[in-house]
Every structure is written in structure tokens, then in C-alpha cells.
Motif scaffolding. Structure first.
Motif, PDB file in Angstrom:
ATOM      1  N   THR A 128     -36.006  24.804 -16.386  1.00  0.00           N
ATOM      2  CA  THR A 128     -35.165  23.860 -16.524  1.00  0.00           C
ATOM      3  C   THR A 128     -33.775  23.642 -15.725  1.00  0.00           C
ATOM      4  OG1 THR A 128     -35.566  23.910 -18.989  1.00  0.00           O
ATOM      5  CG2 THR A 128     -33.560  22.827 -18.320  1.00  0.00           C
ATOM      6  N   HIS A 129     -33.316  24.995 -15.178  1.00  0.00           N
ATOM      7  CA  HIS A 129     -32.093  24.850 -14.293  1.00  0.00           C
ATOM      8  C   HIS A 129     -32.531  25.478 -12.872  1.00  0.00           C
ATOM      9  CE1 HIS A 129     -29.694  24.479 -17.592  1.00  0.00           C
ATOM     10  NE2 HIS A 129     -30.315  25.312 -18.495  1.00  0.00           N
ATOM     11  N   VAL A 130     -33.947  25.170 -12.503  1.00  0.00           N
ATOM     12  CA  VAL A 130     -34.408  25.760 -11.217  1.00  0.00           C
ATOM     13  C   VAL A 130     -33.549  25.430  -9.864  1.00  0.00           C
ATOM     14  CG1 VAL A 130     -36.102  23.800 -10.807  1.00  0.00           C
ATOM     15  CG2 VAL A 130     -36.303  26.224  -9.794  1.00  0.00           C
ATOM     16  N   ALA A 131     -33.187  24.259 -10.111  1.00  0.00           N
ATOM     17  CA  ALA A 131     -32.252  23.476  -8.616  1.00  0.00           C
ATOM     18  C   ALA A 131     -30.956  24.556  -8.544  1.00  0.00           C
ATOM     19  CB  ALA A 131     -31.781  22.208  -8.766  1.00  0.00           C
TER      20      ALA A 131
ATOM     21  N   PRO B  89     -18.865  29.605 -24.183  1.00  0.00           N
ATOM     22  CA  PRO B  89     -18.604  28.313 -24.440  1.00  0.00           C
ATOM     23  C   PRO B  89     -19.519  27.571 -23.754  1.00  0.00           C
ATOM     24  CG  PRO B  89     -16.724  29.393 -23.510  1.00  0.00           C
ATOM     25  CD  PRO B  89     -17.578  30.391 -24.031  1.00  0.00           C
ATOM     26  N   GLU B  90     -19.901  26.251 -24.041  1.00  0.00           N
ATOM     27  CA  GLU B  90     -20.628  25.254 -23.413  1.00  0.00           C
ATOM     28  C   GLU B  90     -20.403  25.130 -22.015  1.00  0.00           C
ATOM     29  OE1 GLU B  90     -23.723  22.789 -22.907  1.00  0.00           O
ATOM     30  OE2 GLU B  90     -23.444  23.941 -24.944  1.00  0.00           O
ATOM     31  N   PRO B  91     -19.260  25.033 -21.536  1.00  0.00           N
ATOM     32  CA  PRO B  91     -19.112  24.938 -19.990  1.00  0.00           C
ATOM     33  C   PRO B  91     -19.731  26.137 -19.229  1.00  0.00           C
ATOM     34  CG  PRO B  91     -17.109  24.311 -21.143  1.00  0.00           C
ATOM     35  CD  PRO B  91     -17.948  25.007 -22.005  1.00  0.00           C
ATOM     36  N   MET B  92     -19.994  27.219 -20.094  1.00  0.00           N
ATOM     37  CA  MET B  92     -20.653  28.399 -19.376  1.00  0.00           C
ATOM     38  C   MET B  92     -22.011  28.444 -19.688  1.00  0.00           C
ATOM     39  SD  MET B  92     -18.266  30.239 -17.519  1.00  0.00           S
ATOM     40  CE  MET B  92     -16.568  30.550 -17.361  1.00  0.00           C
ATOM     41  N   ALA B  93     -22.674  27.501 -20.192  1.00  0.00           N
ATOM     42  CA  ALA B  93     -24.245  27.624 -20.513  1.00  0.00           C
ATOM     43  C   ALA B  93     -25.013  28.045 -19.345  1.00  0.00           C
ATOM     44  CB  ALA B  93     -24.484  26.306 -21.023  1.00  0.00           C
ATOM     45  N   LEU B  94     -24.747  27.818 -18.180  1.00  0.00           N
ATOM     46  CA  LEU B  94     -25.677  28.081 -17.183  1.00  0.00           C
ATOM     47  C   LEU B  94     -25.827  29.705 -16.789  1.00  0.00           C
ATOM     48  CD1 LEU B  94     -27.553  26.677 -14.999  1.00  0.00           C
ATOM     49  CD2 LEU B  94     -25.660  26.664 -13.482  1.00  0.00           C
TER      50      LEU B  94
ATOM     51  N   ALA C  17     -19.695  29.379 -14.035  1.00  0.00           N
ATOM     52  CA  ALA C  17     -20.794  29.780 -15.055  1.00  0.00           C
ATOM     53  C   ALA C  17     -21.717  30.611 -14.261  1.00  0.00           C
ATOM     54  CB  ALA C  17     -21.583  28.715 -15.626  1.00  0.00           C
ATOM     55  N   LEU C  18     -22.313  30.233 -12.847  1.00  0.00           N
ATOM     56  CA  LEU C  18     -22.985  31.272 -12.289  1.00  0.00           C
ATOM     57  C   LEU C  18     -22.441  32.782 -11.996  1.00  0.00           C
ATOM     58  CD1 LEU C  18     -24.948  28.822  -9.732  1.00  0.00           C
ATOM     59  CD2 LEU C  18     -26.038  29.831 -11.850  1.00  0.00           C
ATOM     60  N   LEU C  19     -21.192  32.370 -11.554  1.00  0.00           N
ATOM     61  CA  LEU C  19     -20.325  33.667 -11.167  1.00  0.00           C
ATOM     62  C   LEU C  19     -20.408  34.589 -12.282  1.00  0.00           C
ATOM     63  CD1 LEU C  19     -18.723  35.229  -9.421  1.00  0.00           C
ATOM     64  CD2 LEU C  19     -16.664  33.894 -10.069  1.00  0.00           C
ATOM     65  N   VAL C  20     -20.134  34.022 -13.470  1.00  0.00           N
ATOM     66  CA  VAL C  20     -19.877  34.849 -14.761  1.00  0.00           C
ATOM     67  C   VAL C  20     -21.381  35.533 -15.130  1.00  0.00           C
ATOM     68  CG1 VAL C  20     -19.424  35.167 -17.057  1.00  0.00           C
ATOM     69  CG2 VAL C  20     -18.022  33.751 -15.853  1.00  0.00           C
ATOM     70  N   GLY C  21     -22.408  34.581 -15.019  1.00  0.00           N
ATOM     71  CA  GLY C  21     -23.613  35.190 -15.358  1.00  0.00           C
ATOM     72  C   GLY C  21     -24.140  36.332 -14.350  1.00  0.00           C
TER      73      GLY C  21
END
Length: 340
Positions: free
Chosen positions: A222-225, A282-287, A95-99
Motif C-alpha cells: 500500500t505504501h511502497v512508493a 496519532p493519524e499524521p504518524m500513520a506511515l 512519520a518515516l523518521l519516527v518509524g
């Protein structure tokens, strides 16, 4: 007050970001309301920016094939190599990679014009090549994603937001600005609009920065870590991309205004346009959407620094190395003429 705002523009921009962030964190539910203001705020800001550009120059700017080639080579040859290297640090998290890939592979087509203008670059040339940059993104982004993240990612991305963003952030404000300039030669009220928008540039940009940061800060909190891993990658991009921009611009023997525009084009990313793409995953890629938002916040701070640094790195003979206050409207129009 206008002279005061021009003199203190950078502190005002930082203050706008801090105020927006404070509101977004302190007021529950404010993020949704501020998010609804991002698009109209950007449209008004870009309308004011395009209004300062003489549209008679855009035809000649688009015919500047050397500048077009430099921007394309930088954004779709050199920058992807840099992005591939940086993205290898987050291959453990799809997910981080795609973002990271979505946002860093997409050159900005909207507020980069604003920052280019502030840095004394050729905003008219950058505006003229925006349609080409958009079309190139549409064509090449799926290819880059397939190579760097795997072919399965491309099928889950809807590219339609690119078209909508181009209509909203380029076609609409450019059309309104061109109409206002045409009316300005005939109607007094239109000339008053031109003067008012020109005088409002600093507060408009400060307000837009406040709205963007306020709308997105809660997502980062919310996702700072998880996002602490990628923030250094975005900082590294903002350090290396301007250097690549200067090298490419020098390869194509560009003048000072074009060099500055090339540098800003390679350094500024299309985060507000690719964010809808990330949100549609999709949800697994929410990040991935949080990764895009983080890049926006890092970039806004970086752009405020770059509008001071780039004029010092790329200086013409006899030009003051510092940016100082915004130039007068008449001076800006001479700059947009882009002397060869």
C-alpha cells in the motif's frame, strides 16, 4: 525428513517467506487472519528454541559481565550513532523518521535467539541478558527519540506494549521450556515433547516466517512508493551493524560463540514489539507503522543471509567455516555450555 529439512533449511525459509507473501497479496483479507497467528507462532518457535538450552547454564551466562557489557555498549552506544546517521536521510518526513528510529533503536529480545542458535552463537547468554536489554530499551528509547526526532514525539508513544511483549515472548516460553525440561527428567511424555520440538525447529521457523510476511506484505504494498526511500537504510544497517558487533566483541575479548551472539544482537531489531507502539501513534504518524513493517521484511531476508555469513566471518580454529546443517541436539547442548 528431519535430516533433509536441516540440510535445506535456508531454501525452506526463503520458500516460507515467498509463500506467505503470495498468500498475503493474492487472498483479500488474509493479512488480518495471518496477523492473529504471528504471536502464537512466535511463542511456539521460541518455546522450541529455549527448550534446547540447558537452563542450568543460564545462571552462569547471566554472570558473564563481559558479554553483558559488550551487548549493552553495542546496542546503546555504537548502534545509536549509526542510527542517527542513517535517519538523517528521512528527516524531511516526520512519520518515516519516527518509524525508522523506533525500530532501529530497539534491540531484539525474541527471535534473535533463534537466529543466534542457527549461527552457532551463544544463545544461552543472549537469553540470559534479555531482561536487561528490555529494561534498557524502556529507559533509553524516549531519550534517543527526544534527541533524534524532537521532544514532542515521546509524549505520543505508549510504552506499555514493551511490557506485554516481554511477558509473552520471553517469560511465557521460557517458563514453559523450563517446566518441560524439569518434567523431562521424570516423565516420559515430557521427553517426547522435547524430542518433537527439537525435530520441528526448521518447519516451525519456516512457518513463522511465512505468517509474518503474509501478515505484513499488504501494508508494504500500500505504501511502497514512500517506503522505497527507507529500504536502502535498513539494508545499510544490516551491512554495518555486524561489523560494529565484531569490533565491539573483539574489544571485550569474547570467545567465538559470544562474538556471534553479540553480532546478531546488534543486527536484529525489536520490530514485532515496537510495531504496536507505531500503530498507537496519532493519524499524521500513520506511515511510521509501515516503516516498521518494511524493516521486518528486510531484516528477515538479512537474517537468513547472516546465519550463513556470520559463521564464516567469526571462525574458531579447526571449525568448519560453513554453517551446513543444524547440529545435533547433543552438539547444541555442548554449544550452550559456552566454554570459556
Amino acid at each position: 525428513m528431519i535430516a533433509w529439512a536441516n540440510r535445506w533449511q535456508i531454501p525452506l525459509y526463503l520458500a516460507g517467506m515467498l509463500v506467505g507473501g503470495a498468500i498475503g497479496l493474492a487472498v483479500p483479507g488474509s493479512g488480518a487472519g495471518l496477523d492473529a497467528l504471528v504471536t502464537p507462532a512466535l511463542i511456539v518457535l521460541l518455546f522450541a528454541t529455549f527448550l534446547a538450552a540447558p537452563f542450568a547454564e543460564l545462571g552462569r551466562a547471566f554472570r558473564d559481565l563481559r558479554f553483558l557489557a559488550a551487548v549493552l555498549v553495542l546496542n546503546f552506544v555504537f548502534v545509536p550513532v549509526l542510527v542517527f546517521g542513517l535517519s538523517r536521510f528521512v528527516t524531511h518526513n516526520q512519520a518515516l523518521l519516527v518509524g525508522v528510529l523506533l525500530v532501529l533503536l530497539s534491540p531484539c529480545i525474541d527471535y534473535v535467539v533463534v537466529f543466534t542458535r542457527l549461527a552457532g552463537g551463544s544463545a544461552s547468554r543472549l537469553l540470559a541478558v534479555s531482561p536487561v536489554l528490555m529494561l534498557a530499551q524502556l529507559a533509553l528509547l524516549p531519550v534517543f527519540l527526544s534527541v533524534m526526532a524532537g521532544p514532542g514525539v515521546v509524549g505520543s508513544i505508549d510504552m506499555a506494549p514493551f511490557v506485554g511483549a516481554f511477558l509473552l515472548f520471553i517469560v511465557l516460553p521460557v517458563g514453559l521450556a523450563a517446566l518441560t525440561q524439569w518434567l523431562g527428567r521424570r516423565v516420559r511424555a515430557a521427553r517426547a515433547v522435547e524430542r518433537t520440538m527439537d525435530a520441528s525447529m526448521v518447519p516451525l521457523l519456516a512457518l513463522t516466517l511465512a505468517v509474518i510476511v503474509g501478515a505484513q506484505i499488504d501494508v508494504v504494498r500500500t505504501h511502497v512508493a514512500e517506503l522505497l526511500v527507507i529500504a536502502p537504510l535498513y539494508v545499510a544497517f544490516l551491512v554495518v551493524a555486524p561489523v560494529l558487533g565484531i569490533l565491539v566483541a573483539r574489544m571485550f575479548r569474547q570467545d567465538v560463540a559470544a562474538v556471534r551472539a553479540t553480532v546478531l544482537s546488534g543486527s536484529t531489531r525489536n520490530s514485532l514489539v515496537v510495531l504496536p507502539l507505531a500503530l498507537a501513534l496519532p493519524e499524521p504518524m500513520a506511515l511510521a507503522s509501515a516503516a516498521v513493517v518494511t524493516q521486518t521484511l528486510v531484516e528477515l531476508v538479512g537474517m537468513i543471509a547472516l546465519v550463513r555469513v556470520v559463521p564464516r566471518l567469526v571462525v574458531s580454529r579447526g571449525e568448519n567455516a560453513g554453517l551446513g546443517a543444524l547440529p545435533s541436539p547433543r552438539t547444541r547442548r555442548r554449544r550452550y555450555a559456552d566454554p570459556q
